[in-house]
Enzyme design. Structure first.
Site, short mmCIF file in Angstrom:
data_model
loop_
_atom_site.label_atom_id
_atom_site.label_comp_id
_atom_site.label_asym_id
_atom_site.label_seq_id
_atom_site.Cartn_x
_atom_site.Cartn_y
_atom_site.Cartn_z
N CYS A 66 0.82 -1.23 0.00
CA CYS A 66 0.00 0.00 0.00
C CYS A 66 0.84 1.27 0.00
O CYS A 66 0.33 2.35 -0.26
CB CYS A 66 -0.95 0.00 1.20
N HIS A 89 -3.40 7.16 2.28
CA HIS A 89 -3.78 5.84 1.76
C HIS A 89 -5.16 5.50 2.33
O HIS A 89 -5.43 5.75 3.51
CB HIS A 89 -2.74 4.81 2.18
N ASN A 99 -10.10 -0.18 -0.57
CA ASN A 99 -8.64 -0.13 -0.54
C ASN A 99 -8.11 -0.72 -1.85
O ASN A 99 -8.16 -1.92 -2.06
CB ASN A 99 -8.15 -0.94 0.67
O1 UT7 Z 1 -3.97 -1.32 3.51
C1 UT7 Z 1 -2.95 -2.01 4.06
C2 UT7 Z 1 -3.01 -2.32 5.46
N1 UT7 Z 1 -4.26 -2.81 5.94
C3 UT7 Z 1 -4.93 -2.12 6.85
O2 UT7 Z 1 -4.55 -1.03 7.21
C4 UT7 Z 1 -6.15 -2.77 7.49
C5 UT7 Z 1 -6.11 -2.60 8.97
N2 UT7 Z 1 -7.17 -3.30 9.66
C6 UT7 Z 1 -8.46 -2.90 9.60
O3 UT7 Z 1 -8.80 -1.97 8.90
C7 UT7 Z 1 -9.46 -3.60 10.50
O4 UT7 Z 1 -8.76 -4.41 11.40
C8 UT7 Z 1 -10.49 -4.47 9.73
C9 UT7 Z 1 -11.43 -3.58 8.94
C10 UT7 Z 1 -9.79 -5.43 8.80
C11 UT7 Z 1 -11.34 -5.25 10.73
O5 UT7 Z 1 -11.95 -4.37 11.66
P1 UT7 Z 1 -11.81 -4.61 13.23
O6 UT7 Z 1 -12.58 -3.54 13.88
O7 UT7 Z 1 -10.34 -4.68 13.55
O8 UT7 Z 1 -12.53 -5.99 13.42
P2 UT7 Z 1 -11.95 -7.32 14.08
O9 UT7 Z 1 -11.04 -8.02 13.15
O10 UT7 Z 1 -11.47 -7.02 15.45
O11 UT7 Z 1 -13.29 -8.18 14.22
C12 UT7 Z 1 -14.35 -7.78 15.10
C13 UT7 Z 1 -15.52 -8.72 14.90
C14 UT7 Z 1 -15.11 -10.20 14.93
O12 UT7 Z 1 -16.17 -10.91 15.53
P3 UT7 Z 1 -16.10 -11.36 17.08
O13 UT7 Z 1 -14.88 -12.23 17.19
O14 UT7 Z 1 -15.99 -10.08 17.86
O15 UT7 Z 1 -17.38 -12.09 17.26
C15 UT7 Z 1 -15.03 -10.57 13.49
O16 UT7 Z 1 -15.25 -11.94 13.25
O17 UT7 Z 1 -16.07 -8.51 13.60
C16 UT7 Z 1 -16.12 -9.74 12.90
N3 UT7 Z 1 -15.97 -9.47 11.49
C17 UT7 Z 1 -17.00 -9.14 10.69
N4 UT7 Z 1 -18.31 -9.02 10.92
C18 UT7 Z 1 -19.11 -8.68 9.91
C19 UT7 Z 1 -14.82 -9.42 10.76
N5 UT7 Z 1 -15.10 -9.09 9.50
C20 UT7 Z 1 -16.43 -8.91 9.42
C21 UT7 Z 1 -17.32 -8.55 8.38
N6 UT7 Z 1 -18.62 -8.44 8.66
N7 UT7 Z 1 -16.88 -8.29 7.14
#
Ligand code: UT7
Length: 331
Positions: A116, A256, A286
């Site tokens: 990225c 980004h 993204n």
């Molecule tokens: O571009 C290059 C670098 N990449 C980035 O900068 C990405 C950085 N990371 C992020 O933007 C975020 O971590 C994500 C958008 C990928 C995920 O968001 P988050 O707030 O960190 O969610 P999480 O991974 O902590 O998941 C929270 C909950 C989980 O459920 P439980 O375990 O709390 O029951 C996940 O299973 O959300 C769940 N979950 C979803 N739910 C509905 C994960 N993805 C989804 C989804 N829809 N698409």
């Protein structure tokens, strides 16, 4: 004569027609428009669906758009760099394919892979060739067809990424415009949190790793988020400090587009209000190396000669950094 800097003198872009909405994704995986919007800021993304078309297809169109907008003859271009993690092939470089297709015969062209952060790495590299006087017209493209390496049954990655391309023209400037400063970093220990395991020389694709879906993006979202939110904000602050820029001196943050919460944190650290932050994550998601030139393209009409821009990225590697640009033309 004052020193030569590399200034952006034009911007071009291309996104595929197909719009993949949060609504459509919620029919494919267990997700919702509400979750995607509140956690990322994304509403829809573009997907290059036609078979047999790779990143070069989008990059060629972005470069053609750039050449026509700037009235540039491709034969006058000295060099083309392409930032991408989704090259058409492992080799040759996608930059070679793009430059041949747009009529830039026999020029120096190569790819840069910094995920990225690829576009800011490539822009900085290209600028060195301009600043030394070696080259007069250099094209820098950021392109990714993320849909080619995403598992559309994995809700944690498939909602984030999209496809697109953007390109800029760099030319020498002696009036004080262009790339003023850069601060670029990498930390290879980040590989464990964000990578595509199979398909490289360490793990060539086999039936087994194919069935284990190792040819798709693997991301530990939360871990990446923590690194990104701290490091992108910090490097923006550092480049402001190093150049004695106060919040009022910066007209635009060009971040980004990975997650709106990461962008908000960087703007807050810099002391910038939301109206001075370029944002198009809601439309494109993204697009990895393409997010920054796509932002410049969308906001070009609002840019004014002399505007101070801080351009920042964080991505796989890990790689991250920030540039300070003084904009050269009224958009
Ligand atoms: O571009 C290059 C670098 N990449 C980035 O900068 C990405 C950085 N990371 C992020 O933007 C975020 O971590 C994500 C958008 C990928 C995920 O968001 P988050 O707030 O960190 O969610 P999480 O991974 O902590 O998941 C929270 C909950 C989980 O459920 P439980 O375990 O709390 O029951 C996940 O299973 O959300 C769940 N979950 C979803 N739910 C509905 C994960 N993805 C989804 C989804 N829809 N698409």
């Amino acid at each position: 004569m004052s020193r030569i800097r590399a200034a952006i003198t034009g911007v071009g872009s291309y996104v595929p027609d197909y719009v993949l909405t949060n609504q459509e994704l919620s029919l494919m995986v267990d997700t919702s428009d509400e979750w995607i919007t509140t956690r990322t800021g994304i509403k829809e993304r573009r997907i290059l669906r036609e078979k047999g078309l790779g990143s070069s297809h989008m990059a060629i169109r972005a470069v053609e758009n750039l050449l026509s907008k700037t009235n540039t003859n491709p034969r006058e271009v000295d060099m083309l760099l392409c930032a991408t993690v989704t090259p058409d092939y492992t080799f040759p470089a996608t930059a070679n394919i793009i430059s041949a297709a747009v009529g830039m015969d026999h020029i120096l062209s190569y790819d840069i892979n910094a995920a990225c952060s690829g576009f800011i790495y490539a822009l900085t590299t290209a600028a060195q060739f301009v600043e030394t006087g070696a080259y007069k017209k250099v094209v820098v493209v950021g392109v990714d067809k993320m849909s080619s390496i995403i598992d559309y049954s994995d809700r944690t990655t498939c909602v984030i990424f999209g496809d697109g391309a953007g390109a800029v023209l760099l030319e020498p400037d002696t009036e004080g415009f262009g790339l003023m400063d850069f601060k670029l970093h990498s930390d290879g220990t980040g590989c464990r949190y964000l990578h595509k395991k199979a398909g490289g020389s360490a793990y060539p694709v086999t039936m087994r790793n194919f069935l284990e879906q190792q040819h798709f993006v693997y991301q530990e979202g939360q871990a990446v988020f923590k690194f990104a939110v701290v490091n992108m904000a910090e490097v923006c602050y550092q480049i402001m400090q190093r150049n004695n820029l106060r919040p009022d001196d910066v007209q635009w943050l060009v971040p980004h587009q990975a997650n709106k919460r990461i962008i908000d944190a960087a703007a807050e650290r810099m002391g910038l209000p939301p109206e001075r932050v370029m944002l198009n994550i809601h439309k494109y998601g993204n697009t990895t190396a393409a997010t920054i030139p796509l932002c410049l393209s969308d906001y070009e009409h609002r840019l004014r000669r002399g505007d101070n821009l801080v351009v920042a990225a964080f991505g796989g590697g890990f790689t991250w950094g920030a540039l300070y640009l003084k904009w050269k033309y009224d958009g």
